[in-house]
Scaffold this motif. Structure first.
Motif, PDB file in Angstrom:
ATOM      1  N   THR A  60      -0.481   8.706  -7.006  1.00  0.00           N
ATOM      2  CA  THR A  60      -0.814   7.379  -7.510  1.00  0.00           C
ATOM      3  C   THR A  60      -1.719   6.677  -6.492  1.00  0.00           C
ATOM      4  OG1 THR A  60       1.042   6.284  -6.424  1.00  0.00           O
ATOM      5  CG2 THR A  60       1.452   7.234  -8.617  1.00  0.00           C
ATOM      6  N   HIS A  61      -2.214   5.539  -6.856  1.00  0.00           N
ATOM      7  CA  HIS A  61      -3.022   4.727  -5.943  1.00  0.00           C
ATOM      8  C   HIS A  61      -2.231   4.426  -4.671  1.00  0.00           C
ATOM      9  CE1 HIS A  61      -5.399   1.432  -4.356  1.00  0.00           C
ATOM     10  NE2 HIS A  61      -4.338   0.647  -4.443  1.00  0.00           N
ATOM     11  N   PHE A  62      -0.962   4.123  -4.814  1.00  0.00           N
ATOM     12  CA  PHE A  62      -0.121   3.767  -3.682  1.00  0.00           C
ATOM     13  C   PHE A  62       0.144   4.973  -2.774  1.00  0.00           C
ATOM     14  CE2 PHE A  62       0.887   0.987  -7.261  1.00  0.00           C
ATOM     15  CZ  PHE A  62       0.411  -0.208  -6.737  1.00  0.00           C
ATOM     16  N   ASP A  63       0.302   6.161  -3.383  1.00  0.00           N
ATOM     17  CA  ASP A  63       0.453   7.382  -2.591  1.00  0.00           C
ATOM     18  C   ASP A  63      -0.797   7.633  -1.754  1.00  0.00           C
ATOM     19  OD1 ASP A  63       2.960   7.927  -3.708  1.00  0.00           O
ATOM     20  OD2 ASP A  63       2.087   9.112  -5.341  1.00  0.00           O
ATOM     21  N   THR A  64      -1.954   7.401  -2.336  1.00  0.00           N
ATOM     22  CA  THR A  64      -3.216   7.617  -1.627  1.00  0.00           C
ATOM     23  C   THR A  64      -3.354   6.648  -0.459  1.00  0.00           C
ATOM     24  OG1 THR A  64      -4.239   8.352  -3.692  1.00  0.00           O
ATOM     25  CG2 THR A  64      -5.723   7.741  -1.900  1.00  0.00           C
ATOM     26  N   VAL A  65      -3.017   5.376  -0.680  1.00  0.00           N
ATOM     27  CA  VAL A  65      -3.069   4.385   0.395  1.00  0.00           C
ATOM     28  C   VAL A  65      -2.111   4.778   1.513  1.00  0.00           C
ATOM     29  CG1 VAL A  65      -2.566   1.984   0.998  1.00  0.00           C
ATOM     30  CG2 VAL A  65      -3.868   2.499  -1.065  1.00  0.00           C
ATOM     31  N   ALA A  66      -0.910   5.205   1.149  1.00  0.00           N
ATOM     32  CA  ALA A  66       0.065   5.625   2.157  1.00  0.00           C
ATOM     33  C   ALA A  66      -0.432   6.845   2.922  1.00  0.00           C
ATOM     34  CB  ALA A  66       1.404   5.927   1.490  1.00  0.00           C
ATOM     35  N   GLY A  93      -1.327  -0.362   6.717  1.00  0.00           N
ATOM     36  CA  GLY A  93      -2.755  -0.108   6.726  1.00  0.00           C
ATOM     37  C   GLY A  93      -3.455  -0.892   5.635  1.00  0.00           C
ATOM     38  N   LEU A  94      -4.700  -1.208   5.888  1.00  0.00           N
ATOM     39  CA  LEU A  94      -5.545  -1.884   4.911  1.00  0.00           C
ATOM     40  C   LEU A  94      -6.648  -0.906   4.529  1.00  0.00           C
ATOM     41  CD1 LEU A  94      -6.012  -4.633   3.514  1.00  0.00           C
ATOM     42  CD2 LEU A  94      -7.569  -5.170   5.359  1.00  0.00           C
ATOM     43  N   VAL A  95      -6.702  -0.563   3.244  1.00  0.00           N
ATOM     44  CA  VAL A  95      -7.651   0.431   2.751  1.00  0.00           C
ATOM     45  C   VAL A  95      -8.692  -0.263   1.882  1.00  0.00           C
ATOM     46  CG1 VAL A  95      -7.905   2.491   1.305  1.00  0.00           C
ATOM     47  CG2 VAL A  95      -5.955   2.280   2.857  1.00  0.00           C
ATOM     48  N   ALA A 100     -13.725   2.320  -8.482  1.00  0.00           N
ATOM     49  CA  ALA A 100     -12.453   2.799  -9.019  1.00  0.00           C
ATOM     50  C   ALA A 100     -12.243   4.277  -8.704  1.00  0.00           C
ATOM     51  CB  ALA A 100     -12.406   2.579 -10.525  1.00  0.00           C
ATOM     52  N   ASP A 101     -13.329   5.043  -8.590  1.00  0.00           N
ATOM     53  CA  ASP A 101     -13.224   6.476  -8.305  1.00  0.00           C
ATOM     54  C   ASP A 101     -13.153   6.786  -6.815  1.00  0.00           C
ATOM     55  OD1 ASP A 101     -13.364   6.977 -11.019  1.00  0.00           O
ATOM     56  OD2 ASP A 101     -15.556   7.141 -10.988  1.00  0.00           O
ATOM     57  N   ASP A 102     -13.441   5.806  -5.977  1.00  0.00           N
ATOM     58  CA  ASP A 102     -13.434   5.993  -4.526  1.00  0.00           C
ATOM     59  C   ASP A 102     -11.999   6.158  -4.034  1.00  0.00           C
ATOM     60  OD1 ASP A 102     -14.107   6.032  -1.848  1.00  0.00           O
ATOM     61  OD2 ASP A 102     -14.449   3.876  -1.710  1.00  0.00           O
ATOM     62  N   VAL A 103     -11.761   7.148  -3.168  1.00  0.00           N
ATOM     63  CA  VAL A 103     -10.429   7.348  -2.592  1.00  0.00           C
ATOM     64  C   VAL A 103     -10.090   6.196  -1.661  1.00  0.00           C
ATOM     65  CG1 VAL A 103      -9.052   8.837  -1.086  1.00  0.00           C
ATOM     66  CG2 VAL A 103     -10.568   9.847  -2.781  1.00  0.00           C
ATOM     67  N   GLY A 104     -11.066   5.711  -0.933  1.00  0.00           N
ATOM     68  CA  GLY A 104     -10.869   4.601  -0.014  1.00  0.00           C
ATOM     69  C   GLY A 104     -10.986   5.043   1.427  1.00  0.00           C
TER      70      GLY A 104
END
Length: 143
Positions: A60-66, A93-95, A100-104
């Protein structure tokens, strides 16, 4: 004492006994390998019985940020050989994402877990009164 993986030697450590030396040397090697992306959590999971990480396709988006935050923290602490990082760490962390397609990309990282209280408080700005990970991350980003 130093750890070797294949022909690669990792930074050496000095400890009071062999047991601590082995532990510290292995800890340094593993942190560096994780930071480089060469040691997958699946390898550790077989020894600890923990659940392997979510495959990238199902993240998920949150998994990727983590994951980005954890990778940044691991890369940072892998450079520190003098301290032991035993115990629980609170990181934030701040990502930044550009689409929308960018991993960050991780743009700020902080660690901490407490507030200064009582007589240690500084109203003149001489002490960081609130050093929770989120506050440190925000302050780092603003700088």
């Amino acid at each position: 004492m130093a750890a070797f993986v294949g022909k690669r030697k990792f930074p050496s450590v000095t400890c009071h006994n062999k047991k601590d030396g082995r532990k510290e040397a292995c800890d340094i090697a593993m942190r560096q390998l994780v930071a480089e992306g060469q040691f997958q959590a699946e390898n550790a999971a077989s020894n600890t019985g923990s659940i392997p990480p979510v495959p990238a396709a199902n993240m998920t988006h949150f998994d990727t940020v983590a994951a980005l935050t954890h990778r940044g923290f691991t890369a940072l602490v892998s450079q520190i050989t003098a301290e032991s990082f035993a115990g629980r760490k609170v990181i934030a962390g701040l990502v930044m994402k550009r689409s929308a397609d960018d991993v960050g990309v991780l743009v700020s990282l902080g660690t901490g877990n407490r507030c200064i209280t009582g007589q240690q408080l500084s109203l003149q700005g001489n002490t960081v009164n609130d050093s929770h990970a989120e506050i440190i991350t925000r302050r780092g980003f603003l700088r």
